[in-house]
Design a protein around this motif. Structure first.
Motif, mmCIF file in Angstrom:
data_model
loop_
_atom_site.group_PDB
_atom_site.id
_atom_site.type_symbol
_atom_site.label_atom_id
_atom_site.label_comp_id
_atom_site.label_asym_id
_atom_site.label_seq_id
_atom_site.Cartn_x
_atom_site.Cartn_y
_atom_site.Cartn_z
ATOM 1 N N PRO A 346 0.823 -1.218 0.000
ATOM 2 C CA PRO A 346 0.000 0.000 0.000
ATOM 3 C C PRO A 346 0.851 1.260 0.000
ATOM 4 C CG PRO A 346 0.171 -0.869 2.217
ATOM 5 C CD PRO A 346 0.862 -1.861 1.323
ATOM 6 N N SER A 347 0.302 2.290 -0.596
ATOM 7 C CA SER A 347 0.846 3.629 -0.372
ATOM 8 C C SER A 347 0.074 4.216 0.815
ATOM 9 C CB SER A 347 0.685 4.509 -1.613
ATOM 10 O OG SER A 347 -0.681 4.577 -1.989
ATOM 11 N N TRP A 348 0.680 5.207 1.435
ATOM 12 C CA TRP A 348 0.022 5.823 2.589
ATOM 13 C C TRP A 348 -0.328 7.253 2.258
ATOM 14 C CZ3 TRP A 348 2.475 8.526 7.278
ATOM 15 C CH2 TRP A 348 1.476 8.825 8.241
ATOM 16 N N TYR A 372 10.853 11.134 2.206
ATOM 17 C CA TYR A 372 10.224 9.940 1.644
ATOM 18 C C TYR A 372 8.760 10.183 1.272
ATOM 19 C CZ TYR A 372 8.930 9.848 6.580
ATOM 20 O OH TYR A 372 8.485 10.203 7.826
ATOM 21 N N MET A 373 8.240 11.340 1.601
ATOM 22 C CA MET A 373 6.854 11.677 1.293
ATOM 23 C C MET A 373 6.762 12.431 -0.032
ATOM 24 S SD MET A 373 4.601 10.709 3.507
ATOM 25 C CE MET A 373 4.455 10.122 5.195
ATOM 26 N N GLN A 374 5.764 12.093 -0.836
ATOM 27 C CA GLN A 374 5.478 12.831 -2.063
ATOM 28 C C GLN A 374 4.434 13.901 -1.787
ATOM 29 O OE1 GLN A 374 4.119 9.656 -4.599
ATOM 30 N NE2 GLN A 374 6.167 9.285 -5.454
ATOM 31 N N LEU A 375 4.620 15.048 -2.428
ATOM 32 C CA LEU A 375 3.647 16.134 -2.347
ATOM 33 C C LEU A 375 2.738 16.016 -3.570
ATOM 34 C CD1 LEU A 375 3.230 18.562 -0.395
ATOM 35 C CD2 LEU A 375 4.469 19.959 -2.057
ATOM 36 N N VAL A 376 1.431 15.894 -3.352
ATOM 37 C CA VAL A 376 0.493 15.610 -4.441
ATOM 38 C C VAL A 376 -0.569 16.706 -4.483
ATOM 39 C CG1 VAL A 376 -1.132 13.931 -5.389
ATOM 40 C CG2 VAL A 376 0.882 13.140 -4.113
ATOM 41 N N ASP A 377 -0.858 17.209 -5.708
ATOM 42 C CA ASP A 377 -1.859 18.266 -5.822
ATOM 43 C C ASP A 377 -3.252 17.671 -5.995
ATOM 44 O OD1 ASP A 377 -2.174 17.491 -8.483
ATOM 45 O OD2 ASP A 377 -1.091 19.221 -9.301
ATOM 46 N N LEU A 402 -0.104 14.608 1.270
ATOM 47 C CA LEU A 402 1.154 13.878 1.344
ATOM 48 C C LEU A 402 0.892 12.393 1.132
ATOM 49 C CD1 LEU A 402 2.851 15.590 4.431
ATOM 50 C CD2 LEU A 402 3.452 15.886 2.026
ATOM 51 N N ARG A 403 1.772 11.767 0.349
ATOM 52 C CA ARG A 403 1.631 10.342 0.085
ATOM 53 C C ARG A 403 2.999 9.678 0.191
ATOM 54 N NH1 ARG A 403 -0.509 9.254 -5.621
ATOM 55 N NH2 ARG A 403 1.660 9.669 -6.218
ATOM 56 N N GLN A 404 3.011 8.541 0.889
ATOM 57 C CA GLN A 404 4.230 7.744 0.967
ATOM 58 C C GLN A 404 4.077 6.550 0.031
ATOM 59 O OE1 GLN A 404 5.061 5.992 4.778
ATOM 60 N NE2 GLN A 404 7.247 5.754 4.347
ATOM 61 N N PRO A 405 4.926 6.424 -0.995
ATOM 62 C CA PRO A 405 4.784 5.318 -1.957
ATOM 63 C C PRO A 405 5.055 3.968 -1.288
ATOM 64 C CG PRO A 405 6.273 7.031 -2.770
ATOM 65 C CD PRO A 405 6.043 7.315 -1.331
ATOM 66 N N THR A 478 5.445 -8.258 -6.757
ATOM 67 C CA THR A 478 5.399 -7.301 -7.874
ATOM 68 C C THR A 478 5.875 -5.927 -7.443
ATOM 69 O OG1 THR A 478 3.125 -6.559 -7.463
ATOM 70 C CG2 THR A 478 3.416 -8.533 -8.838
ATOM 71 N N GLY A 479 5.760 -5.641 -6.150
ATOM 72 C CA GLY A 479 6.114 -4.313 -5.658
ATOM 73 C C GLY A 479 5.059 -3.282 -5.949
ATOM 74 N N ASN A 480 4.013 -3.648 -6.681
ATOM 75 C CA ASN A 480 2.958 -2.705 -7.048
ATOM 76 C C ASN A 480 1.804 -2.758 -6.047
ATOM 77 O OD1 ASN A 480 4.320 -1.991 -9.450
ATOM 78 N ND2 ASN A 480 3.472 -3.808 -10.477
#
Length: 536
Positions: A346-348, A372-377, A402-405, A478-480
């Motif tokens: 899962p992503s968080w 490690y966090m992505q900034l998402v619009d 914010l999303r953690q892959p 798969t890592g997905n």
């Protein structure tokens, strides 16, 4: 026959004579009786509707044997309400008997008929679904949708029942746990009546094998009184005493090391009156739960820091858990739902409350914090931090999430288990494995972390594939991010029980980690629930 039983029989006999005299023959109009019943019942819409539909025929005060059986069953239930840790005085059993004995006319009978029905409905609701009207008024984290039975349906069901005593026996929860709690409560009352478990053990020091002295003797005597140790003249900390301490620790959610440290001594010194309160609250909580919990269901006891899969009443899988922290914003709520699927890798997506409280202040100090966090619009695009002035926003105006892959370091670990709910609570893996070694495991932001999430997944998938491990790992490798639906949703019950019985009839206790049971007890006591001789 006891004097009390004799008085009850004489009262019933006198009432039978009165009924024959006060009520006219069936062919005659019951004007005074009907008028009094209609007037008295009119104060309660449900009562009025039931009696209108019955043309005011009596449920309790008729001449027939079934009416006497209903009265006897009701009076017995009211007089024994204390066995269910209910507010017995509120049901006025003595007043009811006095009113019945003092009845002189058909009008009196009409008033008594309505009074008995009202008391029945109050008692039936309390014993079936709880004294507390709305648990969320006590603590907003207790989110129980209590299935209150329709009052008219309940009264009509009693009127149609062939065996009133059997009907009353069917009102309380029929679970084995509830019956065991009732029995345990009576045993604890007996302990209190005998003076409790003796003097408390002096606290402040750690007692362990090889120690001797008055504190060890007090520990020995306390454990003997509790039934964990056979009587012995030994005055030192023997192997037998260490074994008894371990048994006590296992029964109270403590680290079973056989050493009586501060937390163990604190629990050993809890008086039986406080344990009685825990049992009374557990009985009330049992009344709040839907009796149909699912042939297969997931049970998370927050105070026990555990998650279990239960099949047909037997635990088929169990793992340690971490629950919400003990502060105003993070405790795990109590509710029931249904698990529908799991997400592997899962992503968080950081909840807005956590983002505002924990992450935005860090980003305002250092735009590269939590890298490690992505900034998402709002359109789902990843935004470069260099293009954002974090100090230009408040928690309310911040337009990003914010999303953690997916990764082994993801806050959710490698799998999460979803039962969609308004509280954004779910079960999941965690990279912080060291927390499961703690005795008290209150560290999450509300969700429930599992020590053995893969094994939990295998057990859930075992009902829909011959190779649950293979299915799970094929998706994992798969890592997905991948969703696996459960072919049959599994009910999930997040409960909070500080008094728990075992299948063999044992009684265990856990600490009131969020203070909820203390508040529930205060509400029960305010409603009139008492502990008898143990009170105070």
């Amino acid at each position: 026959m006891t004097l009390t039983c004799l008085r009850k029989r004489l009262a019933e006999a006198a009432l039978a004579v009165l009924l024959a005299a006060a009520l006219p023959a069936a062919a005659e109009p019951l004007t005074a009786y009907k008028q009094a019943l209609a007037e008295t019942a009119s104060r309660d819409g449900d009562l009025a509707a039931v009696y209108r539909a019955r043309d005011y025929a009596p449920i309790w005060t008729g001449r027939e044997e079934i009416h006497a059986a209903r009265r006897a069953a009701l009076l017995s239930a009211l007089e024994n309400a204390h066995l269910h840790a209910l507010p017995a005085a509120a049901y006025r059993a003595d007043e009811v008997r006095a009113r019945l004995a003092d009845t002189r006319s058909a009008r009196d009978l009409g008033e008594i008929e309505a009074m008995l029905s009202r008391l029945f409905l109050v008692y039936a609701r309390d014993v079936q679904t709880g004294v507390v009207e709305d648990p969320s008024d006590i603590d907003r984290a207790i989110v129980r949708d209590i299935a209150r039975r329709d009052r008219q349906e309940l009264l009509n069901a009693l009127a149609e029942a062939e065996n009133p005593r059997a009907f009353f026996r069917g009102l309380p929860p029929q679970s084995a746990d509830y019956a065991r709690l009732m029995k345990a409560r009576m045993q604890l009352l007996g302990t209190v009546a005998r003076g409790g478990w003796g003097p408390a053990v002096p606290e402040g020091a750690k007692l362990e094998p090889g120690d001797t002295g008055p504190a060890v003797v007090a520990l020995r005597d306390r454990l003997v009184a509790m039934g964990y140790l056979d009587r012995t003249p030994a005055r030192d900390y023997t192997a037998a005493l260490a074994k008894a301490v371990r048994r006590f620790q296992e029964d109270h959610g403590l680290e079973p090391d056989g050493i009586a440290g501060p937390s163990t001594l604190e629990e050993i010194n809890v008086p039986p009156a406080r344990r009685l309160r825990s049992v009374a609250v557990a009985m009330e909580r049992e009344r709040w739960l839907d009796p149909d919990r699912g042939a297969r269901h997931i049970l998370v006891n927050l105070t026990d820091f555990s998650a279990r899969i239960v099949d047909d009443g037997k635990v088929t899988f169990e793992t340690r858990a971490v629950v919400g922290a003990r502060n105003a914003s993070k405790p795990t709520p109590e509710f029931s739902d249904a698990m529908e699927y799991m997400v592997v890798n899962p992503s968080w997506n950081v909840p807005r409350s956590i983002m505002a409280r924990d992450y935005l202040p860090r980003l305002q100090r250092n735009r590269n914090a939590a890298s490690y966090m992505q900034l998402v619009d709002s359109r789902g695009r990843v935004v470069s931090r260099s293009s954002v002035n974090f100090n230009a926003y408040s928690a309310q105006s911040f337009p990003f999430r914010l999303r953690q892959p997916p990764s082994p370091r993801n806050a959710l670990g490698l799998v999460k288990f979803m039962f969609p709910n308004p509280y954004a609570i779910y079960l999941h893996d965690t990279p912080d494995k060291h927390l499961f070694d703690r005795e008290v495991r209150t560290y999450s932001s509300g969700c429930v972390r599992l020590q053995q999430p893969f094994e939990f997944a295998y057990e859930l998938l075992s009902r829909q594939t011959d190779d649950p491990r293979g299915l799970f790992h094929a998706r994992l490798e798969t890592g997905n991010e991948t969703r696996i639906d459960l072919e049959t949703p599994v009910p999930v019950h997040l409960v909070y029980r500080t008094a728990v019985t075992t299948a063999k009839g044992g009684l265990q206790f856990r600490r009131d980690i969020y203070g909820r049971d203390a508040r529930i007890w205060d509400a029960l006591a305010a409603a009139g629930v008492a502990l008898g001789a143990a009170e105070g």
